[in-house]
Design an enzyme around this catalytic site. Structure first.
Site, PDB file in Angstrom:
ATOM      1  N   LYS A 121      33.171 -63.119  31.290  1.00 34.75           N
ATOM      2  CA  LYS A 121      33.921 -63.832  32.329  1.00 34.75           C
ATOM      3  C   LYS A 121      34.830 -62.816  33.016  1.00 34.75           C
ATOM      4  O   LYS A 121      35.390 -61.930  32.358  1.00 34.75           O
ATOM      5  CB  LYS A 121      34.749 -64.939  31.668  1.00 34.75           C
ATOM      6  CG  LYS A 121      35.491 -65.844  32.647  1.00 34.75           C
ATOM      7  CD  LYS A 121      36.218 -66.970  31.888  1.00 34.75           C
ATOM      8  CE  LYS A 121      36.947 -67.923  32.828  1.00 34.75           C
ATOM      9  NZ  LYS A 121      37.634 -69.007  32.101  1.00 34.75           N
ATOM     10  N   SER A 137      38.044 -75.023  29.412  1.00 31.98           N
ATOM     11  CA  SER A 137      37.287 -74.148  30.311  1.00 31.98           C
ATOM     12  C   SER A 137      36.058 -73.479  29.713  1.00 31.98           C
ATOM     13  O   SER A 137      35.266 -72.889  30.434  1.00 31.98           O
ATOM     14  CB  SER A 137      38.204 -73.064  30.889  1.00 31.98           C
ATOM     15  OG  SER A 137      38.998 -73.603  31.921  1.00 31.98           O
ATOM     16  N   SER A 186      36.726 -73.644  33.820  1.00 31.67           N
ATOM     17  CA  SER A 186      36.694 -72.516  34.713  1.00 31.67           C
ATOM     18  C   SER A 186      35.628 -71.481  34.399  1.00 31.67           C
ATOM     19  O   SER A 186      35.278 -70.686  35.256  1.00 31.67           O
ATOM     20  CB  SER A 186      38.060 -71.828  34.699  1.00 31.67           C
ATOM     21  OG  SER A 186      38.342 -71.278  33.424  1.00 31.67           O
TER      22      SER A 186
END
Lengths: 488, 480
Positions: free
Chosen positions: A76, A175, A151
């Site tokens: 990420k 997330s 997210s």
């Protein structure tokens, strides 16, 4: 090849049936071919990846390989990666090349993994649909009209579409678990303090926790093995021995007590999502688990509590993005105030600004006690709810999200309805507990997730239950067909 | 009509701790490096970095707390003080707010004229320093130097119990002496290691309620503290006596103009939005740890001064001067110890008189004294055993300052040994009497004052080497 799990790929590498360079090339090719429609990646690290893969192949030939040697993964874009852009999904850091590696990144390097690239995410991890990213939304591999969740949307979609065998994510209010559920992958948020936060761009420091997303619980176990452990650079990481997560995957579920919190099955829960949980209960009973109804009475307070604490911490954490030392600086500032105002106005997106404003407000003189202190008290109540529950059960089971993936744009103008997507996941972060989301079925071809919540440092138990579930179900093995064209 | 005003002063002292590395990072703290070379990722607030508490700084804060008899908090909490400034990299300073490490305590110190003052300390907390903004040489821009960012400080907050600028300075000096004794700070004011903010207000004498205060920021010398406070007291009296009101504000002292100027008023003050720093766990200090730190406490300045006065029969003044720094006190005691039973007062006079005088003249520190305690002790010893007179000793002192010769070598080489041989002195006396018949006659007929003349003549003839006591004694015999 690309649909294989990390465990299967390791087996192939060990048997010399493929090389890491070949594997890496396969995934790089898939990314180039399919990511235009998905938008999972912000940065592709192709050259670095192929060079690293060649090195790992040499090591393996000499018998010097590590336990994940040669396995391609994606990080990420919230994890600082030396020499690579680390944008955190924001214009603010679009020009930021990290001069150092996050501990998670370093750990994966040392375990021998190959970094394919950095995945798309909601700006500064603030969002539940990946629509707040400066780089545009990630699309759901199961339905390009649908959101991938957020997210860690890029990380989840990349695994779902087999663009990467596994990826890292971070979970502040859901997330990892929410996009895992919406994309039909397995994602684990570890106990707060289990995985180092050093080098993970901070959103809400007391809630943030990094974790893996992969096709199976077994793969999550392998990845967590590399990630977990105390880090002297993170004062909040905990010095507890890291168990061998794979060693207990096959433990019997006979007599395992699973609690079903009644508060997770009230208004707002999609009936078909509820049905998938009921299905899962039957499967787990078949595996020998004992099902018990339980109550987490303060569940309803989790979202409002979270939206005081998380923005409060974020408002302070994001103060360093001021245009002075790194990141975005506005064009020709007139003076210091102008530099601050325009750099932050132009560099941050709407959701980030909204949360900075909320956070600044709740920390202000005169409001601090009524909001921040009060929220901390409620946080304690929510934590106590879980501790009460864990006297009676080993694991808590429920839905990860109230509904399957919604359409892009559907909630982007309604922050409160967006915030309610995290109603079942947020309380876990407030309590600092580990939780896992795994595939549990489909509603109109859109995946739904099952959430397992464990007591502190019970990651091994969560992975064990999920692995056993995945031995007799095949939801996790389903892949979106539109990305199954063969590459020739 | 004239109201008698009472001044109320409280001080906030920022003391830079002498740790090798910063409060929350491994970067070096040495003074004077090129800009930004001692600022690591944590100090510049890169995305993702986290603070880790430097235990040495915590230990130093505890040491300070124990030295003032304070309560050391079992649990103290780091909080974020949020505000924007370019030399504050994270947009917040990590400090302690509600739960400081040092709570309470007090200090006793001497005032001019022999009075003593006891001041209570509210708290002392650990915090990180900010960087430095450089507003010159950048053509319309400001430069930022983050070498200082993250350097550990303790902020020592006194109760508003000081009643004059002089008292404030005496308190400041007592704390300055203390932190240097504890070896937790070099106390260097030019380099900013020891700086102070003064909260000043006035009220009619007898009034219990405090007046509105002004805070004077960042004054960095004892002299300026006194001047700034005195200026501020007069300014406030002027306003009140002209029926004005004092504004609560922060003021800056301008040493060039000797005045304080308004920096910002209360309304313009920042809302710092303090909250516990979630990146740092509460600091738990166990009793055993505190007791271990206690064993490292040196003899404190107050205790040392009292011991000096008592054990060495020195005046309070002498004891205070000799204990003003640990190095000076150690030097004195080393001199006394090596001086073979000489009188403490004689040692004290030479350390405080000749030695400190010479050091001051050459701007040298006691630790760089060209004359060691052992050499000075030998000089004192030779006075005590009457090998040399005090006058000769002064000339030897000058030679010791520039040469490496020992005291005895100088005495030997220069033939400075005191003449204590009766016959030799008698011979000189006889000669002097023979050369001065008139004076001899006058003395014998009653002009007693002339005795001094004869002593002088004999000393001169002996080139200062005759033992003055013997000269006196023998002269009296010869002239009678």
């Amino acid at each position: 090849m690309h649909t294989k799990t990390i465990a299967q790929l390791l087996d192939l590498l060990n048997k010399r049936e493929c090389s890491s360079v070949e594997l890496t090339q396969i995934f790089l090719d898939r990314i180039k071919r399919y990511d235009k429609s998905l938008n999972c990646f912000i940065t592709l690290t192709e050259e670095m990846a192929l060079a690293a893969a060649a090195v790992e192949d040499q090591k393996r030939a000499k018998g010097q390989h590590q336990f994940l040697s040669g396995i391609p993964i994606a990080h990420k874009d919230i994890f600082c990666t030396q020499g690579v852009k680390t944008s955190c999904g924001s214009k603010m850091l679009d020009n930021f090349i990290s001069p150092y590696d996050a501990t998670v990144v370093k750990n994966f390097k040392e375990a021998g993994t190959i970094l394919l690239g950095k995945t798309n995410m909601d700006e500064f991890a603030m969002g539940s649909s990946n629509e707040t990213s400066y780089y545009g939304p990630v699309r759901n591999p199961w339905d390009l009209k649908a959101v991938a969740g957020g997210s860690s949307g890029g990380s989840a979609a990349a695994v779902a579409a087999s663009l990467s065998p596994g990826s890292t994510g971070t979970d502040t209010g859901g997330s990892i678990r929410q996009p895992a559920a919406l994309c039909n992958v397995t994602g684990l948020k570890p106990t707060y303090g289990r995985v180092s936060r050093y080098g993970m761009v901070a959103f809400a420091s007391s809630l943030d926790q990094g974790g893996p997303l992969a096709k199976t619980a077994e793969d999550c176990a392998l990845m967590l093995q590399a990630m977990a452990g105390v880090d002297l650079k993170d004062s909040t990481s905990l010095d507890k021995p890291v168990p061998n997560y794979c060693a207990t995957l096959n433990a019997s579920l006979e007599g395992v007590r699973i609690g079903i919190p009644k508060e997770f099955f009230q208004a707002g829960l999609h009936p078909e999502v509820e049905a998938s949980v009921q299905e899962a209960i039957k499967v787990l009973e078949k595996l020998g688990a004992k099902i018990k109804p339980i109550s987490l009475p303060n569940t309803g307070l989790a979202v409002p509590t979270y939206y005081v604490i998380a923005p409060a911490e974020a408002s302070s954490n994001l103060s360093r993005f001021d245009g002075v030392r790194f990141g975005y600086r506005c064009h020709e500032p007139k003076n210091l105030d102008d530099l601050y105002k325009r750099s932050r106005t132009e560099g941050f997106g709407a959701e980030v600004k909204r949360r900075i404003l909320i956070g600044t407000y709740v920390l202000s003189a005169g409001y601090f006690d009524a909001y921040y202190i009060q929220a901390q008290k409620v946080r304690k109540l929510i934590t106590n709810d879980f501790q009460e529950a864990f006297r009676e059960v080993d694991i808590i089971l429920g839905p990860t999200t109230p509904t399957p993936a919604f359409n892009l744009g559907e909630k982007s103008n309604d922050p409160v309805s967006m915030y309610l997507c995290d109603i079942y996941t947020i309380n876990v972060n407030l309590a600092g507990l580990p939780a896992l989301s795994m595939p549990g079925g489909f509603v109109n071809n859109r995946p739904t997730g099952l959430q397992l919540i464990g007591n502190y440092f019970e990651e091994a138990k969560l992975l064990n239950v999920a692995h056993q579930f995945q031995q007799i179900t095949d939801w996790h093995a389903k892949t979106p067909t539109i990305f199954e064209e063969s590459l020739s | 009509m004239s109201i008698e005003w009472e001044t109320v002063i409280g001080l906030e002292i920022h003391v830079q701790l002498m740790t090798k590395t910063k409060l929350f990072s491994g970067a070096a703290t040495e003074y004077g490096a090129a800009p930004n070379v001692q600022a690591c990722g944590i100090d510049i607030g890169l995305p993702g970095v986290l603070p880790v508490l430097n235990e040495a700084a915590l230990t130093m804060a505890i040491k300070f707390g124990l030295s003032i008899g304070a309560n050391i908090a079992h649990k103290s909490v780091f909080a974020r003080k949020n505000y924007f400034y370019p030399d504050l990299p994270k947009g917040y300073q990590i400090s302690q707010f509600e739960h400081p490490i040092v709570q309470g305590g007090s200090i006793l110190f001497d005032l001019e004229g022999g009075a003593r003052k006891h001041v209570n300390i509210t708290r002392a907390h650990l915090e990180e320093d900010a960087g430095k903004s450089l507003h010159e040489d950048f053509d319309g821009f400001s430069g930022i130097d983050l070498n200082r960012a993250g350097i550990p400080l303790i902020e020592i907050v006194s109760e508003p119990e000081l009643r004059s600028a002089k008292e404030a300075v005496a308190y400041l000096k007592a704390i300055h002496t203390l932190v240097r004794y504890l070896e937790i700070s070099d106390g260097n004011m030019q380099e900013g290691s020891f700086r102070c903010d003064a909260n000043v207000s006035i009220r009619p004498k007898g009034e219990a309620k405090l007046g509105t205060r002004a805070e004077i920021k960042n004054v960095n010398s004892f002299r300026f503290v006194e001047k700034a406070i005195n200026y501020e007291i007069n300014r406030q009296i002027d306003i009140l006596e002209n029926n004005g009101t004092i504004t609560q504000e922060t003021r800056l002292y301008d040493a060039n103009k000797d005045e304080t100027r308004s920096m910002r008023t209360k309304e313009e003050a920042n809302d710092y939005r303090y909250f516990p720093d979630p990146d740092l766990l509460p600091v738990i200090v166990e009793k055993e740890f505190i007791e271990r730190v206690r064993t490292t406490l040196p003899e404190l300045p107050r205790e040392k001064a009292e011991r000096f006065a008592k054990d060495y029969a020195l005046s309070v003044y002498d004891a205070n001067v000799l204990t003003s720094t640990r190095e000076l006190a150690d030097f004195f005691e080393a001199t006394l110890k090596a001086s073979n039973g000489s009188e403490a007062k004689l040692c004290a006079n030479w350390v405080m008189g000749e030695l400190l005088g010479a050091l001051n003249k050459t701007s040298l520190d006691i630790s760089n004294s060209p004359i060691s305690a052992e050499r000075l002790a030998k000089l004192v010893e030779r006075m005590s055993d009457k090998t040399i007179s005090g006058k000769i000793a002064k000339s030897i002192f000058d030679k010791l300052w520039t040469s490496t010769d020992s005291v005895d070598e100088i005495i030997e080489k220069d033939g400075l040994k005191q003449v204590t041989d009766n016959s030799a002195i008698e011979a000189i006396i006889d000669k002097v009497i023979a050369e001065n018949p008139t004076q001899t006659q006058d003395y014998k007929s009653g002009k007693d004052k002339l005795f001094g003349f004869f002593v002088g003549q004999v000393m001169k003839a002996s080139q200062g080497k005759a033992n003055p006591d013997l000269v006196n004694e023998l002269l009296k015999q010869k002239l009678s």
